[in-house]
Design a protein around this motif. Structure first.
Motif, mmCIF file in Angstrom:
data_model
loop_
_atom_site.group_PDB
_atom_site.id
_atom_site.type_symbol
_atom_site.label_atom_id
_atom_site.label_comp_id
_atom_site.label_asym_id
_atom_site.label_seq_id
_atom_site.Cartn_x
_atom_site.Cartn_y
_atom_site.Cartn_z
ATOM 1 N N SER A 34 -14.710 5.624 -2.209
ATOM 2 C CA SER A 34 -13.716 4.930 -3.036
ATOM 3 C C SER A 34 -12.302 5.433 -2.748
ATOM 4 N N LYS A 35 -12.168 6.735 -2.620
ATOM 5 C CA LYS A 35 -10.850 7.308 -2.329
ATOM 6 C C LYS A 35 -10.334 6.812 -0.983
ATOM 7 N N THR A 36 -11.209 6.772 0.001
ATOM 8 C CA THR A 36 -10.824 6.290 1.326
ATOM 9 C C THR A 36 -10.429 4.816 1.272
ATOM 10 N N ALA A 37 -11.197 4.016 0.533
ATOM 11 C CA ALA A 37 -10.893 2.592 0.397
ATOM 12 C C ALA A 37 -9.547 2.392 -0.304
ATOM 13 N N LEU A 38 -9.269 3.212 -1.301
ATOM 14 C CA LEU A 38 -7.977 3.124 -2.000
ATOM 15 C C LEU A 38 -6.824 3.485 -1.067
ATOM 16 N N GLU A 39 -7.002 4.523 -0.277
ATOM 17 C CA GLU A 39 -5.955 4.911 0.677
ATOM 18 C C GLU A 39 -5.685 3.791 1.673
ATOM 19 N N SER A 40 -6.747 3.144 2.138
ATOM 20 C CA SER A 40 -6.592 2.028 3.079
ATOM 21 C C SER A 40 -5.857 0.861 2.425
ATOM 22 N N ALA A 41 -6.213 0.582 1.183
ATOM 23 C CA ALA A 41 -5.558 -0.522 0.460
ATOM 24 C C ALA A 41 -4.081 -0.227 0.252
ATOM 25 N N MET A 42 -3.765 1.003 -0.065
ATOM 26 C CA MET A 42 -2.366 1.371 -0.270
ATOM 27 C C MET A 42 -1.600 1.294 1.056
ATOM 28 N N ALA A 44 -2.211 -0.627 3.473
ATOM 29 C CA ALA A 44 -2.096 -2.034 3.867
ATOM 30 C C ALA A 44 -1.050 -2.779 3.055
ATOM 31 N N GLY A 45 -0.495 -2.121 2.042
ATOM 32 C CA GLY A 45 0.514 -2.771 1.212
ATOM 33 C C GLY A 45 -0.038 -3.289 -0.098
ATOM 34 N N GLY A 46 -1.136 -2.724 -0.543
ATOM 35 C CA GLY A 46 -1.768 -3.160 -1.778
ATOM 36 C C GLY A 46 -0.871 -3.093 -2.994
ATOM 37 N N ALA A 47 -0.020 -2.092 -3.060
ATOM 38 C CA ALA A 47 0.877 -1.964 -4.213
ATOM 39 C C ALA A 47 1.836 -3.141 -4.301
ATOM 40 N N GLU A 48 2.253 -3.656 -3.157
ATOM 41 C CA GLU A 48 3.195 -4.780 -3.138
ATOM 42 C C GLU A 48 2.487 -6.130 -3.224
ATOM 43 N N PHE A 49 1.401 -6.282 -2.463
ATOM 44 C CA PHE A 49 0.770 -7.585 -2.324
ATOM 45 C C PHE A 49 -0.479 -7.802 -3.183
ATOM 46 N N ALA A 50 -1.070 -6.741 -3.708
ATOM 47 C CA ALA A 50 -2.287 -6.863 -4.520
ATOM 48 C C ALA A 50 -2.295 -5.817 -5.634
ATOM 49 N N PRO A 51 -1.251 -5.780 -6.445
ATOM 50 C CA PRO A 51 -1.148 -4.714 -7.446
ATOM 51 C C PRO A 51 -2.254 -4.734 -8.504
ATOM 52 N N GLU A 94 -7.027 -4.524 -0.275
ATOM 53 C CA GLU A 94 -6.625 -4.388 1.128
ATOM 54 C C GLU A 94 -6.652 -5.756 1.823
ATOM 55 N N THR A 95 -7.708 -6.516 1.596
ATOM 56 C CA THR A 95 -7.829 -7.831 2.211
ATOM 57 C C THR A 95 -6.713 -8.754 1.750
ATOM 58 N N ARG A 96 -6.444 -8.753 0.451
ATOM 59 C CA ARG A 96 -5.375 -9.596 -0.078
ATOM 60 C C ARG A 96 -4.026 -9.183 0.513
ATOM 61 N N ALA A 97 -3.788 -7.891 0.609
ATOM 62 C CA ALA A 97 -2.518 -7.407 1.156
ATOM 63 C C ALA A 97 -2.371 -7.800 2.624
ATOM 64 N N THR A 99 -3.831 -10.239 4.173
ATOM 65 C CA THR A 99 -3.683 -11.691 4.245
ATOM 66 C C THR A 99 -2.258 -12.094 3.894
ATOM 67 N N ALA A 100 -1.724 -11.531 2.840
ATOM 68 C CA ALA A 100 -0.353 -11.855 2.421
ATOM 69 C C ALA A 100 0.653 -11.466 3.500
ATOM 70 N N LYS A 101 0.443 -10.307 4.120
ATOM 71 C CA LYS A 101 1.351 -9.876 5.186
ATOM 72 C C LYS A 101 1.262 -10.814 6.386
ATOM 73 N N SER A 102 0.051 -11.250 6.706
ATOM 74 C CA SER A 102 -0.121 -12.186 7.822
ATOM 75 C C SER A 102 0.534 -13.518 7.522
ATOM 76 N N GLU A 103 0.370 -14.000 6.297
ATOM 77 C CA GLU A 103 0.995 -15.265 5.908
ATOM 78 C C GLU A 103 2.516 -15.160 5.960
ATOM 79 N N LYS A 104 3.031 -14.036 5.511
ATOM 80 C CA LYS A 104 4.483 -13.818 5.544
ATOM 81 C C LYS A 104 4.992 -13.788 6.985
ATOM 82 N N SER A 105 4.259 -13.118 7.842
ATOM 83 C CA SER A 105 4.634 -13.043 9.250
ATOM 84 C C SER A 105 4.585 -14.422 9.908
ATOM 85 N N LEU A 106 3.550 -15.179 9.588
ATOM 86 C CA LEU A 106 3.423 -16.531 10.132
ATOM 87 C C LEU A 106 4.586 -17.403 9.665
ATOM 88 N N GLN A 107 4.923 -17.322 8.396
ATOM 89 C CA GLN A 107 6.031 -18.097 7.852
ATOM 90 C C GLN A 107 7.349 -17.730 8.537
#
Length: 124
Positions: A34-42, A44-51, A94-97, A99-107
């Motif tokens: 769980s700790k490792t998954a949280l670090e990965s999510a953070m 990936a931008g989880g705080a900004e894109f998947a708070p 992490e997945t949501r973050a 995805t959001a970053k990819s969508e932003k980059s595509l836009q």
């Protein structure tokens, strides 16, 4: 008769010993995952894109860690469940973050392409 009583007592002691061994172990690995998954999510931008997902994962992990810290082995199964849920929530964040970053980059790429096309049309 004494032999049967001592065998019965031995079986009772053995059963009690085995029951003690069958207690739920501390969910150490689940908490570590769980700790490792949280670090990965953070990362990936989880705080900004998947708070919301990130906060849910953090809260569940904190509750799991508290249950373990209380050293009540009857609550370790609940701690295990919470740790696993925290991992799932963190992976969702992490997945949501990502995805959001990819969508932003595509836009941004599409906007850049449009601007370049407009510039080319003006030069003609």
């Amino acid at each position: 008769m004494k032999f049967k009583k001592s065998v019965g007592a031995g079986v009772l002691v053995l059963s009690a010993t085995l029951a003690g061994c069958a207690s739920t172990p501390v969910p150490t690995s689940e908490i570590a995952v769980s700790k490792t998954a949280l670090e990965s999510a953070m990362s990936a931008g989880g705080a900004e894109f998947a708070p919301v997902e990130l906060k849910t994962a953090q809260d569940k992990l904190a509750r799991a860690e508290k249950l373990v810290a209380d050293k009540d082995n009857e609550r370790y199964e609940e701690a295990r469940r919470l740790a696993i849920e925290a991992s799932v929530d963190a992976k969702a964040a992490e997945t949501r973050a990502l995805t959001a970053k990819s969508e932003k980059s595509l836009q941004e790429s599409q906007e850049g392409r449009r601007a370049l096309q407009e510039e080319m049309q003006r030069q003609q």
